[in-house]
Design a protein around this motif. Structure first.
Motif, PDB file in Angstrom:
ATOM      1  N   GLU A 134      -6.510  25.097  11.486  1.00  0.00           N
ATOM      2  CA  GLU A 134      -5.597  23.591  12.373  1.00  0.00           C
ATOM      3  C   GLU A 134      -4.587  23.448  10.891  1.00  0.00           C
ATOM      4  OE1 GLU A 134      -3.567  21.251  14.113  1.00  0.00           O
ATOM      5  OE2 GLU A 134      -4.978  22.445  14.715  1.00  0.00           O
ATOM      6  N   LYS A 135      -5.167  24.131   9.655  1.00  0.00           N
ATOM      7  CA  LYS A 135      -3.991  23.629   8.754  1.00  0.00           C
ATOM      8  C   LYS A 135      -3.265  24.601   8.333  1.00  0.00           C
ATOM      9  CE  LYS A 135      -6.456  22.522   4.539  1.00  0.00           C
ATOM     10  NZ  LYS A 135      -7.084  22.836   3.131  1.00  0.00           N
ATOM     11  N   LEU A 136      -3.377  25.368   8.611  1.00  0.00           N
ATOM     12  CA  LEU A 136      -2.873  27.097   8.828  1.00  0.00           C
ATOM     13  C   LEU A 136      -1.083  26.624   9.493  1.00  0.00           C
ATOM     14  CD1 LEU A 136      -1.787  29.805   8.024  1.00  0.00           C
ATOM     15  CD2 LEU A 136      -3.522  31.154   9.581  1.00  0.00           C
ATOM     16  N   ARG A 137      -1.961  26.433  11.242  1.00  0.00           N
ATOM     17  CA  ARG A 137      -1.107  26.124  12.442  1.00  0.00           C
ATOM     18  C   ARG A 137       0.161  24.637  11.326  1.00  0.00           C
ATOM     19  NH1 ARG A 137      -2.186  26.791  17.694  1.00  0.00           N
ATOM     20  NH2 ARG A 137      -4.303  27.721  18.239  1.00  0.00           N
ATOM     21  N   LYS A 138      -0.220  23.675  11.002  1.00  0.00           N
ATOM     22  CA  LYS A 138       0.249  23.322  10.617  1.00  0.00           C
ATOM     23  C   LYS A 138       1.524  23.492   9.615  1.00  0.00           C
ATOM     24  CE  LYS A 138      -2.323  18.520  11.315  1.00  0.00           C
ATOM     25  NZ  LYS A 138      -1.310  17.762  11.827  1.00  0.00           N
ATOM     26  N   ALA A 139       0.980  24.797   9.005  1.00  0.00           N
ATOM     27  CA  ALA A 139       1.899  24.918   7.978  1.00  0.00           C
ATOM     28  C   ALA A 139       2.628  26.263   8.129  1.00  0.00           C
ATOM     29  CB  ALA A 139       0.908  26.178   6.577  1.00  0.00           C
ATOM     30  N   ILE A 140       2.553  26.975   9.420  1.00  0.00           N
ATOM     31  CA  ILE A 140       2.967  27.492  10.185  1.00  0.00           C
ATOM     32  C   ILE A 140       4.488  26.865  11.067  1.00  0.00           C
ATOM     33  CG2 ILE A 140       3.044  29.985  11.869  1.00  0.00           C
ATOM     34  CD1 ILE A 140       0.197  29.851  11.612  1.00  0.00           C
ATOM     35  N   ALA A 141       3.423  25.854  11.048  1.00  0.00           N
ATOM     36  CA  ALA A 141       4.497  24.963  11.772  1.00  0.00           C
ATOM     37  C   ALA A 141       6.396  24.524  10.823  1.00  0.00           C
ATOM     38  CB  ALA A 141       4.047  23.978  13.164  1.00  0.00           C
ATOM     39  N   LEU A 142       5.315  24.296   9.766  1.00  0.00           N
ATOM     40  CA  LEU A 142       6.284  23.635   8.955  1.00  0.00           C
ATOM     41  C   LEU A 142       7.282  24.425   9.078  1.00  0.00           C
ATOM     42  CD1 LEU A 142       7.436  21.583   6.974  1.00  0.00           C
ATOM     43  CD2 LEU A 142       5.402  22.057   5.388  1.00  0.00           C
ATOM     44  N   ILE A 143       7.262  25.868   8.648  1.00  0.00           N
ATOM     45  CA  ILE A 143       8.098  27.305   7.847  1.00  0.00           C
ATOM     46  C   ILE A 143       9.013  28.019   8.630  1.00  0.00           C
ATOM     47  CG2 ILE A 143       6.717  27.690   5.752  1.00  0.00           C
ATOM     48  CD1 ILE A 143       5.852  30.104   7.280  1.00  0.00           C
ATOM     49  N   THR A 144       8.382  27.511  10.138  1.00  0.00           N
ATOM     50  CA  THR A 144       9.198  27.838  10.969  1.00  0.00           C
ATOM     51  C   THR A 144       9.900  26.647  12.463  1.00  0.00           C
ATOM     52  OG1 THR A 144       7.007  28.086  12.633  1.00  0.00           O
ATOM     53  CG2 THR A 144       7.591  30.060  11.342  1.00  0.00           C
ATOM     54  N   ASN A 145      10.067  25.461  12.023  1.00  0.00           N
ATOM     55  CA  ASN A 145      10.241  24.310  13.027  1.00  0.00           C
ATOM     56  C   ASN A 145      11.671  24.074  12.486  1.00  0.00           C
ATOM     57  OD1 ASN A 145      10.889  22.719  15.529  1.00  0.00           O
ATOM     58  ND2 ASN A 145       8.397  22.098  14.749  1.00  0.00           N
ATOM     59  N   LYS A 146      12.654  23.905  13.289  1.00  0.00           N
ATOM     60  CA  LYS A 146      13.827  22.989  12.984  1.00  0.00           C
ATOM     61  C   LYS A 146      13.751  21.922  11.879  1.00  0.00           C
ATOM     62  CE  LYS A 146      17.446  22.580  15.708  1.00  0.00           C
ATOM     63  NZ  LYS A 146      18.161  22.108  16.637  1.00  0.00           N
ATOM     64  N   VAL A 147      14.175  22.298  10.537  1.00  0.00           N
ATOM     65  CA  VAL A 147      14.221  21.366   9.628  1.00  0.00           C
ATOM     66  C   VAL A 147      14.891  19.672  10.407  1.00  0.00           C
ATOM     67  CG1 VAL A 147      15.280  20.265   8.044  1.00  0.00           C
ATOM     68  CG2 VAL A 147      14.504  22.285   8.475  1.00  0.00           C
ATOM     69  N   GLU A 148      14.081  17.805  10.176  1.00  0.00           N
ATOM     70  CA  GLU A 148      14.582  17.266  10.125  1.00  0.00           C
ATOM     71  C   GLU A 148      14.493  16.490   8.481  1.00  0.00           C
ATOM     72  OE1 GLU A 148      11.866  14.781  12.731  1.00  0.00           O
ATOM     73  OE2 GLU A 148      12.175  15.755  14.242  1.00  0.00           O
ATOM     74  N   GLU A 149      15.971  16.007   8.402  1.00  0.00           N
ATOM     75  CA  GLU A 149      16.491  15.033   7.661  1.00  0.00           C
ATOM     76  C   GLU A 149      15.656  14.110   7.074  1.00  0.00           C
ATOM     77  OE1 GLU A 149      20.926  12.850   5.747  1.00  0.00           O
ATOM     78  OE2 GLU A 149      20.751  13.455   8.140  1.00  0.00           O
ATOM     79  N   ASP A 150      15.980  14.286   5.788  1.00  0.00           N
ATOM     80  CA  ASP A 150      14.449  13.305   5.539  1.00  0.00           C
ATOM     81  C   ASP A 150      15.174  12.458   4.411  1.00  0.00           C
ATOM     82  OD1 ASP A 150      12.081  12.351   3.434  1.00  0.00           O
ATOM     83  OD2 ASP A 150      11.187  14.291   2.982  1.00  0.00           O
ATOM     84  N   ASN A 151      15.098  11.240   4.621  1.00  0.00           N
ATOM     85  CA  ASN A 151      15.624  10.715   3.989  1.00  0.00           C
ATOM     86  C   ASN A 151      14.853   9.787   2.356  1.00  0.00           C
ATOM     87  OD1 ASN A 151      17.693  10.130   5.934  1.00  0.00           O
ATOM     88  ND2 ASN A 151      15.945   8.803   7.134  1.00  0.00           N
ATOM     89  N   SER A 152      14.482   9.944   2.344  1.00  0.00           N
ATOM     90  CA  SER A 152      13.529  10.353   0.758  1.00  0.00           C
ATOM     91  C   SER A 152      14.216  11.163  -0.764  1.00  0.00           C
ATOM     92  CB  SER A 152      12.275  10.911   0.707  1.00  0.00           C
ATOM     93  OG  SER A 152      11.235  10.615   1.634  1.00  0.00           O
ATOM     94  N   PHE A 153      15.981  11.461   0.530  1.00  0.00           N
ATOM     95  CA  PHE A 153      16.335  12.171  -0.310  1.00  0.00           C
ATOM     96  C   PHE A 153      18.203  11.843  -0.489  1.00  0.00           C
ATOM     97  CE2 PHE A 153      12.342  14.331  -0.669  1.00  0.00           C
ATOM     98  CZ  PHE A 153      12.396  14.578  -1.367  1.00  0.00           C
TER      99      PHE A 153
END
Length: 223
Positions: A98-117
């Motif tokens: 599941e950790k690997l699944r989340k990692a793959i999703a992160l590097i292949t998914n569309k990016v959303e704006e992060d209001n932290s920056f």
């Protein structure tokens, strides 16, 4: 994560003066992202950037010695941000798969704006990474720049996810090749889906790219 203020630390070797140290430096970074996205890296110049921010060209050179150095900085910032999100999203996940699944999703998914920056538009920066980031390391000076640590944040992301691959299958022999292929391939598929759709089967509403690379990785490393 929207209310969490996070500081991304960039190696001082990547700039002449830290752009986060002043309003002008932050303006240089934010406007360079807007202009590289609009103009492309080749047509982007410090002179045009200076005009856009109401300053002169020499003020930009006080922060970055060249537009290549600025691109390397933006690339490093992006991968540092991805690394932060990677650690945050997988921290308390007990299952290796599941950790690997989340990692793959992160590097292949569309990016959303992060209001932290507040001064970084991550959506536009992602578009630059997809279209332009290879120019940061497809250079005659790549070996010397690599020795100086210019690309270490990208390599750290690949290493972290490669370690997750080995957690799932300790005998898999090619984790770095697999993950770097996934990252670069997903970028190509995003680019193709926008500009050369005949070269891809990507359909955004079906999350095709994430599903394809998740399936590819898990089947490739299956014991």
């Amino acid at each position: 994560m929207k209310n969490l203020q996070v500081n991304i630390t960039i190696d001082p070797a990547l700039y002449t003066k830290n752009p986060e140290s002043s309003e002008l430096g932050r303006k240089i970074v934010s406007h360079s992202i807007l202009m590289m996205d609009t103009l492309g890296f080749e047509s982007f110049t410090f002179k045009k950037l200076g005009t856009a921010i109401g300053s002169n060209e020499s003020s930009v050179y006080r922060y970055f010695e060249s537009k290549h150095a600025l691109l390397v900085y933006l690339t490093s910032w992006y991968w540092s941000w991805i690394e932060y999100k990677l650690v945050f999203s997988t921290l308390n996940v007990p299952s290796s798969t599941e950790k690997l699944r989340k990692a793959i999703a992160l590097i292949t998914n569309k990016v959303e704006e992060d209001n932290s920056f507040s001064y970084i538009n991550e959506i536009l920066l992602n578009k630059i990474i997809i279209a332009e980031s290879s120019k940061a390391y497809h250079t005659k000076d790549v070996d010397q720049e690599n020795e100086k640590g210019y690309y270490k944040t990208y390599k750290r992301v690949v290493q972290r996810i490669s370690d997750m691959v080995i957690e799932v299958n300790p005998t898999f022999a090619f984790p770095h090749m697999l993950i770097s292929t996934v990252i670069e391939g997903a970028h190509h598929q995003r680019y193709f889906s926008q500009h050369l759709p005949a070269l891809t089967d990507a359909e955004d509403d079906k999350n095709t790219i994430v599903n394809f690379y998740t399936d590819l990785v898990l089947k490739t490393i299956a014991i």
